[in-house]
Write an enzyme that holds these catalytic residues in place. Sequence first.
Site, PDB file in Angstrom:
ATOM      1  N   GLU A 130      -3.717   7.563  -4.827  1.00 58.07           N
ATOM      2  CA  GLU A 130      -3.937   6.850  -6.085  1.00 58.07           C
ATOM      3  C   GLU A 130      -5.192   7.432  -6.718  1.00 58.07           C
ATOM      4  O   GLU A 130      -6.200   7.532  -6.013  1.00 58.07           O
ATOM      5  CB  GLU A 130      -4.120   5.355  -5.830  1.00 58.07           C
ATOM      6  CG  GLU A 130      -2.829   4.714  -5.377  1.00 58.07           C
ATOM      7  CD  GLU A 130      -2.930   3.210  -5.170  1.00 58.07           C
ATOM      8  OE1 GLU A 130      -3.994   2.628  -5.494  1.00 58.07           O
ATOM      9  OE2 GLU A 130      -1.966   2.622  -4.683  1.00 58.07           O
TER      10      GLU A 130
ATOM     11  N   HIS B   3      -1.351   0.341  -9.808  1.00 59.61           N
ATOM     12  CA  HIS B   3      -1.988  -0.637  -8.912  1.00 59.61           C
ATOM     13  C   HIS B   3      -2.622  -1.790  -9.707  1.00 59.61           C
ATOM     14  O   HIS B   3      -3.835  -2.019  -9.629  1.00 59.61           O
ATOM     15  CB  HIS B   3      -3.030   0.066  -8.021  1.00 59.61           C
ATOM     16  CG  HIS B   3      -3.309  -0.697  -6.750  1.00 59.61           C
ATOM     17  ND1 HIS B   3      -3.644  -0.089  -5.564  1.00 59.61           N
ATOM     18  CD2 HIS B   3      -3.308  -2.028  -6.476  1.00 59.61           C
ATOM     19  CE1 HIS B   3      -3.828  -1.002  -4.626  1.00 59.61           C
ATOM     20  NE2 HIS B   3      -3.633  -2.192  -5.162  1.00 59.61           N
TER      21      HIS B   3
ATOM     22  N   ARG C  87       0.858  -1.186   0.000  1.00 59.09           N
ATOM     23  CA  ARG C  87       0.000   0.000   0.000  1.00 59.09           C
ATOM     24  C   ARG C  87       0.894   1.237   0.000  1.00 59.09           C
ATOM     25  O   ARG C  87       1.956   1.250   0.664  1.00 59.09           O
ATOM     26  CB  ARG C  87      -0.889   0.031   1.254  1.00 59.09           C
ATOM     27  CG  ARG C  87      -2.055  -0.961   1.247  1.00 59.09           C
ATOM     28  CD  ARG C  87      -3.133  -0.594   0.225  1.00 59.09           C
ATOM     29  NE  ARG C  87      -4.289  -1.477   0.251  1.00 59.09           N
ATOM     30  CZ  ARG C  87      -4.492  -2.517  -0.554  1.00 59.09           C
ATOM     31  NH1 ARG C  87      -3.584  -2.837  -1.472  1.00 59.09           N
ATOM     32  NH2 ARG C  87      -5.596  -3.234  -0.463  1.00 59.09           N
TER      33      ARG C  87
HETATM   34  C1  GLV Z   1      -5.319  -5.069  -3.802  1.00 57.94           C
HETATM   35  O1  GLV Z   1      -4.526  -4.202  -3.608  1.00 57.94           O
HETATM   36  C2  GLV Z   1      -5.875  -5.901  -2.780  1.00 57.94           C
HETATM   37  O2  GLV Z   1      -5.680  -5.619  -1.567  1.00 57.94           O
HETATM   38  O3  GLV Z   1      -6.566  -6.861  -3.128  1.00 57.94           O
END
Ligand code: GLV
Length: 327
Positions: free
Chosen positions: A268, A287, A239
């Site tokens: 993001e 991401h 993250r």
């Molecule tokens: C994506 O980042 C998730 O946590 O599934």
Amino acid sequence: MPRPRVFVARQLPQIALDLLAAECDLDVWPDRLPPSAEELRKRVAGCTGLISILTDKVDAALLDAAPTLKVVSNFAVGVNNVDLAACTARKIPVGNTPGVLTDATADIAVTLLLAAARRLGESSTDAKEGRWITWEPTGWLGCDLVGRTVGIVGMGRIGFATARRLHHGWGMKVLYTARTPKPEAEEQLKAERLELNELLDRSDFVSVHADLNPSTKGMFGAEQFARMKRTAVFVNTARGPHVDQSALAQALRTGQIFAAGLDVTDPEPLPPTHELFGLPNCVIAPHIASATTDTRNAMARLCAGNLLAGVRGERLPHCVNSEVYGG
Ligand code: GLV
């Protein structure tokens, strides 16, 4: 009996919508961008179930606006967008999608590690923009992986899968941090558990896989980058808020570390004018770690399964606050 109403906060893979529609009345948010907090509150009021995405904040204010809510099913393995304590206090189980995105995410961690180590972003941009003038013996020199040391910060499922690829594929020595020892990693990968500082001192590559919580937020700042080797490559697929991005930019700009590969940022999306985008030694993906067709379909099935169990009053197959069930 009326069918339960469910708000689905984004278009999901069709398989999830089909499974859900067999038992529930669905209100699916149609836009690419998330609903505002106010819109989310309006839509969830009167619903029995909510399917949230990692960009939707599920907090006490939302739960208070939805007194009939029986389940929150998050379309992600990470649940940092959900106030778990607030859900637990209201006896609302929260589901996530563990396991099915482990391999896809580990693949992206290794992809970013290689791309950053071998200067793929920079050299490919140079080629496209006319700076590939000849083959140069000292052009675009990167770092090797074979026999080097990787530090895995957070040896959960994804950390393990990443370490397994690097250990078996490139013969890398594996160091790790974790709250508890991981015998599987120690036996299968000969991994060594250390405190973060020692891991940073010794690693050639550092890959972050820890959960985001108050104790891990901002865990990579100026002090941590200063400890790392000048040849080190830093990778984050966990993250964005784990990292102080100004400190990272400074470390990359001044050559305190060699390169970074990021699949997650804060915020993001990261604005295109952000200083990290201007650094040739920083590779940034939007991401995409779980973004394969098979993985997103598998997440969709788990997410629908959690939601349906919740509206039926059954135990969620993948529940992150199992305290709601007592015992
Ligand atoms: C994506 O980042 C998730 O946590 O599934």
